[in-house]
Design an enzyme around this catalytic site. Sequence first.
Site: not given
Length: 442
Positions: A291-294, A296
């Site tokens: 996963f991407d963090k920001t 998401t």
Amino acid sequence: LIGYKFYQVGIKNLVTLSPNMDSLIAVGTLAAFSYSVYAMVQIGITGDHAYAMHLYFESAATILALITLGKYLEARSKGKTSEAIKKLMGLAPKTATLIRDNKEVIVPVEEVAVGDIIAVRPGEKLPVDGRMIEGMTAIDESMLTGESIPVDKVVGDLVIGASINKSGYIKYEATKVGKDTTLAQIVRLVEEAQGSKAPIAKMADIISGYFVPTVIGLALLAAVAWLIAGQSITFVLTIFISVLVIACPCALGLATPTAIMVGTGKGAENGVLIKSGEALEITHHITTIVFDKTGTLTEGKPRVTDIVSLQLPEDEILLFAASCEVGSEHPLGEAIIKAAIEKGMKLKELEHFQAVTGHGIEAKVEGKEILIGNKKMLLDRRISSEALENEANELADSGKTPMFIAIDGQLEGIIGVADTLKENSKKAISALHEMGISVAMI
């Protein structure tokens, strides 16, 4: 006429002895059409209506219609990606402000060359990639990284085309233009993915390399065998055409693109963009999701999470900070204002405001000189951060941004701002764990 591409490609491949599915479609439909014309002529000349049983116009038309429908469905599923490409290309500005002979000249972005000096004002997009040569600013690079907090830039730093200049007036030297820019490379990657075939479609191509010559060989063999057996030319041609028409790959031509279109369409309905047929086909092999963090796992918008005070009440620190940040365009400042409004606070009047790029802001409220910024800002003003050093480190270690607040040269507190988790992130990750999928974060 609509299916002319099948003949153009198919017959060319047949001549070069590398027949493919198009060759089979071309030979089968041409044979059916030609024989039907022959049968029609025979009816006209001889009046023998038995030839009406040997009209295959509808077979040729149906085959071409079905295969063309398959190609159309495939093109439509790719059209979804084309919309994404259009949006990507729309990110870049259409013009650039160049510095020539100490004057600003506005030119189309296509005319920018490597080495040109470009000027960008606050709020404008950067036309191409380059290196800063003058000024200081904060640049919103969320179009590339997804990070909502602008990145501070000084002379010598690299900047990316289509990102947004948030605060200072800057000049930079163009280092990459046209197809070499970061944005152009992203567009190219998406286009390549869009044009890629699913492994099953590639397999169909490989099989057709063997299948097509075999079918044509069998059709000829069957025709010759019946000719030797003493059958009429009409019967022999019927056998030849029957084998070719039955072997026409409607299933492969129609089923694969239909499956891809339904898959990508269902994905799009659920907010999932699938970049290629290959990506769709290998999804069932997935063992790990990264996963991407920001934006998401997190909201993508900073929120005030902590207020640490030395003497003043916490609400008073928040009120002073929010009143100062009214003049700021920084997402961290917007988060502070939002926190104050949510608490129903009435903001004080701002008397003076100045953004200090890379450090924070200076402001004046009710005659008090207020500084809000990072540790570098306090050091520059010779204000000690020692009293709240541990608290600032704890906030930073837990992924939050600590902002020091000093009033009239005296440190008063810290406001911690962070990009908070979406409420359904934990549930989604738990569901993936239950499916036996490993989860990681970038």
